[in-house]
Design a protein around this motif. Structure first.
Motif, PDB file in Angstrom:
ATOM      1  N   TYR A  61       0.838  -1.206   0.000  1.00 14.12           N
ATOM      2  CA  TYR A  61       0.000   0.000   0.000  1.00 14.12           C
ATOM      3  C   TYR A  61       0.872   1.254   0.000  1.00 14.12           C
ATOM      4  O   TYR A  61       0.587   2.232  -0.706  1.00 14.12           O
ATOM      5  CB  TYR A  61      -0.927   0.026   1.218  1.00 14.12           C
ATOM      6  N   TYR A  76      -7.406   3.230   1.441  1.00 14.18           N
ATOM      7  CA  TYR A  76      -6.815   1.892   1.392  1.00 14.18           C
ATOM      8  C   TYR A  76      -7.378   1.102   2.570  1.00 14.18           C
ATOM      9  O   TYR A  76      -7.325   1.558   3.720  1.00 14.18           O
ATOM     10  CB  TYR A  76      -5.293   1.962   1.486  1.00 14.18           C
ATOM     11  N   GLN A 127     -16.899   3.553  -3.145  1.00 11.79           N
ATOM     12  CA  GLN A 127     -16.337   3.567  -4.496  1.00 11.79           C
ATOM     13  C   GLN A 127     -14.868   4.008  -4.500  1.00 11.79           C
ATOM     14  O   GLN A 127     -14.498   4.992  -3.860  1.00 11.79           O
ATOM     15  CB  GLN A 127     -17.162   4.484  -5.407  1.00 11.79           C
ATOM     16  N   GLY A 128     -14.055   3.231  -5.223  1.00 12.68           N
ATOM     17  CA  GLY A 128     -12.652   3.593  -5.396  1.00 12.68           C
ATOM     18  C   GLY A 128     -11.715   3.137  -4.303  1.00 12.68           C
ATOM     19  O   GLY A 128     -10.497   3.318  -4.419  1.00 12.68           O
ATOM     20  N   LEU A 149      -9.195   0.959  -2.274  1.00  7.87           N
ATOM     21  CA  LEU A 149      -8.195  -0.004  -2.735  1.00  7.87           C
ATOM     22  C   LEU A 149      -7.860  -1.020  -1.649  1.00  7.87           C
ATOM     23  O   LEU A 149      -7.867  -0.690  -0.456  1.00  7.87           O
ATOM     24  CB  LEU A 149      -6.920   0.719  -3.151  1.00  7.87           C
ATOM     25  N   ARG A 155      -9.807  -2.680  -6.710  1.00  5.39           N
ATOM     26  CA  ARG A 155     -10.507  -1.418  -6.454  1.00  5.39           C
ATOM     27  C   ARG A 155     -12.006  -1.702  -6.367  1.00  5.39           C
ATOM     28  O   ARG A 155     -12.537  -2.477  -7.158  1.00  5.39           O
ATOM     29  CB  ARG A 155     -10.211  -0.426  -7.579  1.00  5.39           C
ATOM     30  N   LYS A 164     -15.699  -1.116  -7.085  1.00  4.25           N
ATOM     31  CA  LYS A 164     -16.414  -0.456  -8.174  1.00  4.25           C
ATOM     32  C   LYS A 164     -17.818  -1.028  -8.256  1.00  4.25           C
ATOM     33  O   LYS A 164     -17.993  -2.242  -8.382  1.00  4.25           O
ATOM     34  CB  LYS A 164     -15.671  -0.689  -9.498  1.00  4.25           C
ATOM     35  N   TRP A 199     -15.549  -5.920  -6.000  1.00  2.59           N
ATOM     36  CA  TRP A 199     -14.141  -5.593  -6.174  1.00  2.59           C
ATOM     37  C   TRP A 199     -13.693  -5.924  -7.583  1.00  2.59           C
ATOM     38  O   TRP A 199     -14.131  -6.914  -8.158  1.00  2.59           O
ATOM     39  CB  TRP A 199     -13.288  -6.378  -5.176  1.00  2.59           C
TER      40      TRP A 199
END
Length: 406
Positions: free
Chosen positions: A165, A260, A281-282, A284, A388, A390, A394
């Motif tokens: 990360y 993250y 959303q988005g 990681l 990610r 979405k 994932w």
């Protein structure tokens, strides 16, 4: 605290056992917890308390051994799986593990969950020389065969995951100002140490670091502190309940950092949906298992087999809960390990077999990820792939990245 006990046991004729290759196993040799008809395996899981969402893992393992027993067991022996509730409380873990070892006289402890809980029994299990095998925590301490030869991890270690990360942040977030929410125990510290190491000379990019206790009702105040610090990156080192709270709170207060999330809290059912799909959303994370919500696996043979297994052995369970995939996958590794022991079902041989996997494929690992162990390498899985969030699932991206811990 109520102790739940889940046990499956059956009997089978003590006829001569023949291997899958048709070659009879050698003379029988057993340690405590094994007979001609039974292998007694212990487990602890938080079926109650602040980490109870992880209880899905124990229930899946229960169902797995039930399916194995229905098919005849392992080399003709049924698995007697005894899983006790420790509520994610280390003192309770010590109590129930002593019960499993000294009263139930288990052959091995399998998939005991939680870094602080396993830490509390680490020395005890090694002093007793009872395998503490494939523990349900990625702390790097479980890969130390020199000092703790009876303890082995399973999943990629937290330290290396956090290094990944850190490197992704440095490569993709301009002028990153990092805020960290961390569980205040060895679980959190292992991830945080990896994050610092991965950042290296850029470690001063961590501008705010807040902790929570696992018993805290919310992490709202901590998330507010992180926003107020001006952080543009949020590293969420939390168990599922707190991870979902933090994602939702960040959205509620209008904080929109790059986020993250640690792998142990990626369950769509247990974390992302409660947090709110719009709020997630988005985000990681790093994966090593196939995710049942990822449509790319819909026609995958392993996924089809797992779904059919779930329908038969866990009807009504939420397949979007990644804990079910995890519990199933780690059980297949334990199954193979026990199978390889043949009739030499000693604790020493169990650890020997666990430390002898080379490029071994178990179901539901991502393509390109294999199990590798040796007498000096107690990290079975050493690779991950970034993903990610979405829509409502994932989405994997990039290449498989191999761990530095080997």
């Amino acid at each position: 605290m109520r102790t739940s006990r889940r046990t499956f046991i059956g009997s089978v004729s003590a006829a001569a056992i023949v291997s899958s290759s048709g070659i009879a196993f050698g003379q029988k040799k057993y340690d405590e917890g094994v007979t001609d008809t039974e292998i007694k395996i212990g487990n602890t899981n938080p079926y109650s308390g602040p980490a109870s969402s992880y209880g899905a893992i124990g229930k899946t393992i229960d169902a797995y051994w039930k399916s194995v027993n229905a098919a005849g067991g392992i080399n003709g022996r049924k698995v007697n799986f005894i899983s006790l509730d420790d509520g994610y409380s280390p003192p309770k873990t010590v109590e129930v593990v002593r019960q499993l070892v000294e009263q139930e006289k288990i052959f091995a402890l399998f998939q005991s969950l939680g870094t602080p809980c396993n830490t509390a029994i680490h020395k005890y299990m090694n002093q007793k020389k009872v395998p503490q095998l494939y523990v349900a925590t990625g702390a790097s301490k479980w890969g130390d065969p020199k000092h703790f030869p009876w303890t082995m991890g399973f999943q990629p270690d937290y330290h290396t995951e956090a290094v990944i990360y850190a490197k992704h942040i440095l490569a993709n977030v301009k002028d990153a100002k990092i805020g960290v929410l961390m569980q205040n125990d060895d679980f959190g510290r292992d991830y945080f140490g990896g994050l610092q190491q991965g950042l290296g000379k850029e470690a001063n990019r961590i501008i705010k670091h807040v902790t929570y206790e696992v018993t805290d009702p919310t992490v709202d105040s901590q998330v507010i502190q992180l926003k107020d610090s001006g952080a543009s990156v949020f590293v969420n080192i939390s168990a599922p309940k707190q991870a979902a709270q933090a994602i939702r709170k960040a959205a509620d207060i209008g904080w929109k950092p790059a986020q993250y999330l640690v792998n142990v809290s990626v369950s769509v059912a247990a974390v992302m949906k409660p947090a709110g799909f719009d709020n997630s959303q988005g985000i990681l994370t790093a994966f090593y298992l196939k995710d049942a919500t990822d449509k790319q696996w819909d026609s995958d043979a392993e996924m089809k087999t797992w779904r059919a297994w779930m329908d038969k052995w866990m009807p009504g369970a939420n397949k979007a809960d990644a804990n079910h995939v995890y519990g199933y996958t780690v059980s297949t590794l334990m199954h193979e390990t026990l199978k390889r022991c043949g009739n030499t079902l000693t604790r020493e041989n169990l650890m020997k077999q666990a430390a002898s996997f080379q490029k071994f494929r178990i179901p539901m690992l991502l393509p390109g990820i294999l199990v590798n162990t040796s007498p000096t390498d107690f990290y079975p899985i050493q690779a991950v792939q970034l993903a990610r969030f979405k829509g409502e699932s994932w989405s994997l991206f990039g290449e498989i990245m191999h761990s530095e811990s080997a």
